[in-house]
Design a protein around this motif. Structure first.
Motif, PDB file in Angstrom:
ATOM      1  N   MET A   1       0.844  -1.171   0.000  1.00  0.00           N
ATOM      2  CA  MET A   1       0.000   0.000   0.000  1.00  0.00           C
ATOM      3  C   MET A   1       0.892   1.237   0.000  1.00  0.00           C
ATOM      4  SD  MET A   1      -2.956   1.290   2.658  1.00  0.00           S
ATOM      5  CE  MET A   1      -2.203   0.550   4.036  1.00  0.00           C
ATOM      6  N   LEU A   2       0.603   2.175  -0.915  1.00  0.00           N
ATOM      7  CA  LEU A   2       1.336   3.429  -0.991  1.00  0.00           C
ATOM      8  C   LEU A   2       0.471   4.542  -0.435  1.00  0.00           C
ATOM      9  CD1 LEU A   2       2.661   3.139  -4.637  1.00  0.00           C
ATOM     10  CD2 LEU A   2       3.966   2.813  -2.555  1.00  0.00           C
ATOM     11  N   ILE A  37       3.354   2.000 -13.431  1.00  0.00           N
ATOM     12  CA  ILE A  37       4.290   2.989 -12.895  1.00  0.00           C
ATOM     13  C   ILE A  37       3.565   4.300 -12.636  1.00  0.00           C
ATOM     14  CG2 ILE A  37       6.295   4.440 -13.450  1.00  0.00           C
ATOM     15  CD1 ILE A  37       7.367   1.959 -15.018  1.00  0.00           C
ATOM     16  N   CYS A  38       2.803   4.755 -13.606  1.00  0.00           N
ATOM     17  CA  CYS A  38       2.074   6.025 -13.452  1.00  0.00           C
ATOM     18  C   CYS A  38       1.057   5.946 -12.322  1.00  0.00           C
ATOM     19  CB  CYS A  38       1.410   6.405 -14.766  1.00  0.00           C
ATOM     20  SG  CYS A  38       2.577   6.842 -16.075  1.00  0.00           S
ATOM     21  N   THR A  39       0.381   4.819 -12.189  1.00  0.00           N
ATOM     22  CA  THR A  39      -0.591   4.629 -11.113  1.00  0.00           C
ATOM     23  C   THR A  39       0.076   4.732  -9.741  1.00  0.00           C
ATOM     24  OG1 THR A  39      -1.943   3.214 -12.523  1.00  0.00           O
ATOM     25  CG2 THR A  39      -2.301   3.024 -10.160  1.00  0.00           C
ATOM     26  N   ASN A  40       1.329   4.309  -9.642  1.00  0.00           N
ATOM     27  CA  ASN A  40       2.051   4.378  -8.378  1.00  0.00           C
ATOM     28  C   ASN A  40       2.332   5.819  -7.938  1.00  0.00           C
ATOM     29  OD1 ASN A  40       2.155   1.610  -8.052  1.00  0.00           O
ATOM     30  ND2 ASN A  40       4.145   1.408  -9.030  1.00  0.00           N
ATOM     31  N   TYR A  41       2.266   6.747  -8.863  1.00  0.00           N
ATOM     32  CA  TYR A  41       2.634   8.128  -8.549  1.00  0.00           C
ATOM     33  C   TYR A  41       1.493   9.133  -8.695  1.00  0.00           C
ATOM     34  CZ  TYR A  41       7.448   6.567  -8.454  1.00  0.00           C
ATOM     35  OH  TYR A  41       8.616   5.924  -8.137  1.00  0.00           O
ATOM     36  N   GLY A  42       0.374   8.731  -9.253  1.00  0.00           N
ATOM     37  CA  GLY A  42      -0.693   9.708  -9.467  1.00  0.00           C
ATOM     38  C   GLY A  42      -2.008   9.062  -9.835  1.00  0.00           C
ATOM     39  N   GLN A  43      -2.844   9.847 -10.484  1.00  0.00           N
ATOM     40  CA  GLN A  43      -4.174   9.362 -10.853  1.00  0.00           C
ATOM     41  C   GLN A  43      -4.363   9.425 -12.361  1.00  0.00           C
ATOM     42  OE1 GLN A  43      -7.557  11.658  -9.693  1.00  0.00           O
ATOM     43  NE2 GLN A  43      -6.616  13.613 -10.191  1.00  0.00           N
ATOM     44  N   ARG A  44      -5.055   8.405 -12.868  1.00  0.00           N
ATOM     45  CA  ARG A  44      -5.402   8.376 -14.291  1.00  0.00           C
ATOM     46  C   ARG A  44      -6.543   9.365 -14.513  1.00  0.00           C
ATOM     47  NH1 ARG A  44      -4.986   4.063 -18.198  1.00  0.00           N
ATOM     48  NH2 ARG A  44      -4.336   2.697 -16.502  1.00  0.00           N
ATOM     49  N   VAL A  45      -6.374  10.260 -15.469  1.00  0.00           N
ATOM     50  CA  VAL A  45      -7.439  11.206 -15.785  1.00  0.00           C
ATOM     51  C   VAL A  45      -8.052  10.926 -17.154  1.00  0.00           C
ATOM     52  CG1 VAL A  45      -6.671  13.042 -14.242  1.00  0.00           C
ATOM     53  CG2 VAL A  45      -5.770  12.958 -16.563  1.00  0.00           C
ATOM     54  N   GLN A  46      -7.341  10.217 -17.995  1.00  0.00           N
ATOM     55  CA  GLN A  46      -7.861   9.699 -19.257  1.00  0.00           C
ATOM     56  C   GLN A  46      -7.083   8.421 -19.550  1.00  0.00           C
ATOM     57  OE1 GLN A  46      -7.843  12.728 -22.295  1.00  0.00           O
ATOM     58  NE2 GLN A  46      -9.385  13.938 -21.247  1.00  0.00           N
ATOM     59  N   CYS A  52       0.320  13.553 -11.860  1.00  0.00           N
ATOM     60  CA  CYS A  52       1.169  13.078 -10.770  1.00  0.00           C
ATOM     61  C   CYS A  52       1.708  14.267  -9.992  1.00  0.00           C
ATOM     62  CB  CYS A  52       2.336  12.266 -11.323  1.00  0.00           C
ATOM     63  SG  CYS A  52       1.823  10.836 -12.291  1.00  0.00           S
ATOM     64  N   LEU A  53       1.558  14.240  -8.686  1.00  0.00           N
ATOM     65  CA  LEU A  53       2.105  15.265  -7.809  1.00  0.00           C
ATOM     66  C   LEU A  53       3.375  14.686  -7.206  1.00  0.00           C
ATOM     67  CD1 LEU A  53       1.624  18.091  -6.734  1.00  0.00           C
ATOM     68  CD2 LEU A  53       0.322  17.095  -4.858  1.00  0.00           C
ATOM     69  N   VAL A  54       4.526  15.144  -7.679  1.00  0.00           N
ATOM     70  CA  VAL A  54       5.805  14.530  -7.329  1.00  0.00           C
ATOM     71  C   VAL A  54       6.856  15.594  -7.046  1.00  0.00           C
ATOM     72  CG1 VAL A  54       5.379  12.430  -8.677  1.00  0.00           C
ATOM     73  CG2 VAL A  54       6.464  14.387  -9.785  1.00  0.00           C
ATOM     74  N   ASN A  56      11.224  16.421  -7.491  1.00  0.00           N
ATOM     75  CA  ASN A  56      12.199  16.214  -8.573  1.00  0.00           C
ATOM     76  C   ASN A  56      12.775  14.802  -8.577  1.00  0.00           C
ATOM     77  OD1 ASN A  56      12.124  18.779  -9.804  1.00  0.00           O
ATOM     78  ND2 ASN A  56      13.379  19.623  -8.167  1.00  0.00           N
ATOM     79  N   THR A  57      13.032  14.248  -7.411  1.00  0.00           N
ATOM     80  CA  THR A  57      13.589  12.900  -7.319  1.00  0.00           C
ATOM     81  C   THR A  57      12.601  11.869  -7.850  1.00  0.00           C
ATOM     82  OG1 THR A  57      14.906  13.550  -5.407  1.00  0.00           O
ATOM     83  CG2 THR A  57      14.569  11.182  -5.748  1.00  0.00           C
ATOM     84  N   GLN A  58      11.343  12.003  -7.454  1.00  0.00           N
ATOM     85  CA  GLN A  58      10.320  11.061  -7.927  1.00  0.00           C
ATOM     86  C   GLN A  58      10.136  11.170  -9.437  1.00  0.00           C
ATOM     87  OE1 GLN A  58       7.323  12.504  -5.216  1.00  0.00           O
ATOM     88  NE2 GLN A  58       7.293  10.520  -4.150  1.00  0.00           N
ATOM     89  N   LEU A  59      10.169  12.390  -9.977  1.00  0.00           N
ATOM     90  CA  LEU A  59      10.035  12.552 -11.426  1.00  0.00           C
ATOM     91  C   LEU A  59      11.192  11.867 -12.147  1.00  0.00           C
ATOM     92  CD1 LEU A  59       8.627  13.620 -13.908  1.00  0.00           C
ATOM     93  CD2 LEU A  59       9.791  15.822 -13.549  1.00  0.00           C
TER      94      LEU A  59
END
Length: 107
Positions: A1-2, A37-46, A52-54, A56-59
């Motif tokens: 869980m993240l 990968i994208c789901t781990n860092y943010g929300q799907r909008v389409q 993704c709210l990240v 610099n390191t996460q990006l």
């Protein structure tokens, strides 16, 4: 869980869009991995678009992980960095409203 939470001003909004060639089984697998990968860092909008709210390191981590998966001859990924003042840069019209990414996210 993240569980991810940013205080005001701690993260920048990045819009990630991708187009993965799915004419082969390998392409279908690449598409699923990029989406994960994208789901781990943010929300799907389409379908192939994530907010993704990240930091610099996460990006940098996202970019490296995705670069290791995609086929640069067949696939395409774009990163739109909207920055910390992203709320002034996003306008939504239509049915599906997004989630406030500055609040707690439980995946």
């Amino acid at each position: 869980m993240l569980i991810r939470r940013f205080s005001r001003g701690d993260g920048m909004m990045v819009l990630i869009t991708y187009d993965v060639n799915t004419t082969t089984g390998q392409g279908v697998r690449r598409l699923a991995k990029v989406a994960k990968i994208c789901t781990n860092y943010g929300q799907r909008v389409q379908n192939s678009v994530f907010e993704c709210l990240v930091d610099n390191t996460q990006l940098a981590m996202i970019k490296k992980q995705i670069q290791d998966i995609i086929d640069v001859e067949k696939d395409s990924v774009r990163y739109y960095v909207l920055g910390e003042q992203y709320k002034n840069r996003i306008e939504h019209i239509g049915k599906k409203q997004g989630v406030d990414l500055s609040g707690p996210l439980i995946c």
